[in-house]
Design a protein around this motif. Sequence first.
Motif, PDB file in Angstrom:
ATOM      1  N   TRP A  29     -11.719  45.292 -13.977  1.00 21.13           N
ATOM      2  CA  TRP A  29     -11.815  43.877 -13.616  1.00 21.13           C
ATOM      3  C   TRP A  29     -10.603  43.069 -14.078  1.00 21.13           C
ATOM      4  O   TRP A  29     -10.030  42.306 -13.307  1.00 21.13           O
ATOM      5  N   GLU A  30     -10.244  43.211 -15.327  1.00 26.51           N
ATOM      6  CA  GLU A  30      -9.137  42.404 -15.866  1.00 26.51           C
ATOM      7  C   GLU A  30      -7.796  42.795 -15.246  1.00 26.51           C
ATOM      8  O   GLU A  30      -6.943  41.943 -15.009  1.00 26.51           O
ATOM      9  N   ALA A  31      -7.621  44.066 -14.968  1.00 32.63           N
ATOM     10  CA  ALA A  31      -6.382  44.497 -14.310  1.00 32.63           C
ATOM     11  C   ALA A  31      -6.298  43.926 -12.896  1.00 32.63           C
ATOM     12  O   ALA A  31      -5.222  43.529 -12.439  1.00 32.63           O
ATOM     13  N   MET A  32      -7.439  43.872 -12.216  1.00 35.89           N
ATOM     14  CA  MET A  32      -7.441  43.299 -10.868  1.00 35.89           C
ATOM     15  C   MET A  32      -7.159  41.805 -10.924  1.00 35.89           C
ATOM     16  O   MET A  32      -6.430  41.275 -10.082  1.00 35.89           O
ATOM     17  N   ARG A  33      -7.706  41.119 -11.920  1.00 37.53           N
ATOM     18  CA  ARG A  33      -7.419  39.695 -12.073  1.00 37.53           C
ATOM     19  C   ARG A  33      -5.925  39.497 -12.357  1.00 37.53           C
ATOM     20  O   ARG A  33      -5.292  38.604 -11.806  1.00 37.53           O
ATOM     21  N   GLY A  34      -5.374  40.342 -13.192  1.00 38.45           N
ATOM     22  CA  GLY A  34      -3.952  40.252 -13.507  1.00 38.45           C
ATOM     23  C   GLY A  34      -3.078  40.480 -12.282  1.00 38.45           C
ATOM     24  O   GLY A  34      -2.061  39.805 -12.096  1.00 38.45           O
ATOM     25  N   MET A  35      -3.474  41.431 -11.442  1.00 36.33           N
ATOM     26  CA  MET A  35      -2.719  41.690 -10.214  1.00 36.33           C
ATOM     27  C   MET A  35      -2.750  40.464  -9.312  1.00 36.33           C
ATOM     28  O   MET A  35      -1.734  40.074  -8.738  1.00 36.33           O
ATOM     29  N   LYS A  36      -3.896  39.821  -9.217  1.00 37.55           N
ATOM     30  CA  LYS A  36      -4.025  38.620  -8.384  1.00 37.55           C
ATOM     31  C   LYS A  36      -3.099  37.525  -8.890  1.00 37.55           C
ATOM     32  O   LYS A  36      -2.366  36.901  -8.125  1.00 37.55           O
ATOM     33  N   ASN A  37      -3.121  37.291 -10.191  1.00 36.23           N
ATOM     34  CA  ASN A  37      -2.272  36.249 -10.756  1.00 36.23           C
ATOM     35  C   ASN A  37      -0.794  36.551 -10.541  1.00 36.23           C
ATOM     36  O   ASN A  37      -0.006  35.657 -10.239  1.00 36.23           O
ATOM     37  N   ARG A  38      -0.421  37.799 -10.686  1.00 39.10           N
ATOM     38  CA  ARG A  38       0.984  38.185 -10.513  1.00 39.10           C
ATOM     39  C   ARG A  38       1.422  37.980  -9.063  1.00 39.10           C
ATOM     40  O   ARG A  38       2.476  37.418  -8.803  1.00 39.10           O
ATOM     41  N   ILE A  39       0.593  38.426  -8.122  1.00 37.92           N
ATOM     42  CA  ILE A  39       0.960  38.300  -6.709  1.00 37.92           C
ATOM     43  C   ILE A  39       0.950  36.834  -6.278  1.00 37.92           C
ATOM     44  O   ILE A  39       1.861  36.370  -5.594  1.00 37.92           O
ATOM     45  N   ALA A  40      -0.077  36.099  -6.679  1.00 35.75           N
ATOM     46  CA  ALA A  40      -0.237  34.729  -6.204  1.00 35.75           C
ATOM     47  C   ALA A  40       0.710  33.743  -6.877  1.00 35.75           C
ATOM     48  O   ALA A  40       1.087  32.749  -6.264  1.00 35.75           O
ATOM     49  N   HIS A  41       1.097  34.013  -8.126  1.00 36.83           N
ATOM     50  CA  HIS A  41       1.867  33.016  -8.861  1.00 36.83           C
ATOM     51  C   HIS A  41       3.211  33.500  -9.372  1.00 36.83           C
ATOM     52  O   HIS A  41       4.036  32.683  -9.768  1.00 36.83           O
ATOM     53  N   GLY A  42       3.442  34.786  -9.385  1.00 36.10           N
ATOM     54  CA  GLY A  42       4.692  35.313  -9.935  1.00 36.10           C
ATOM     55  C   GLY A  42       5.640  35.763  -8.848  1.00 36.10           C
ATOM     56  O   GLY A  42       6.159  36.868  -8.884  1.00 36.10           O
TER      57      GLY A  42
END
Length: 77
Positions: A29-42
């Motif tokens: 779960w946390e890795a998927m959330r991190g991937m979302k944040n990276r793609i959407a904001h980084g």
Amino acid sequence: MSLLMASEIAVQLIRNHADFVAEHPEFPWEAMRGMKNRIAHGYFDIDPQKVWSTAKDDVPDLVDKLHALRHWRAQGE
């Protein structure tokens, strides 16, 4: 875009269905959330090799876990 969508679903599950998330620790779960944040904001920090590795190595495992979850009654429970 598919990784972003799958990651956003994970974020929504974490936010709105914590009980489901707690019952299924087999999902990252946390890795998927991190991937979302990276793609959407980084935008400029996205590592294409990491995205490719995720798509190639991690997504098939995730699909297998989703399939098992979807068909858990077929496993005799």
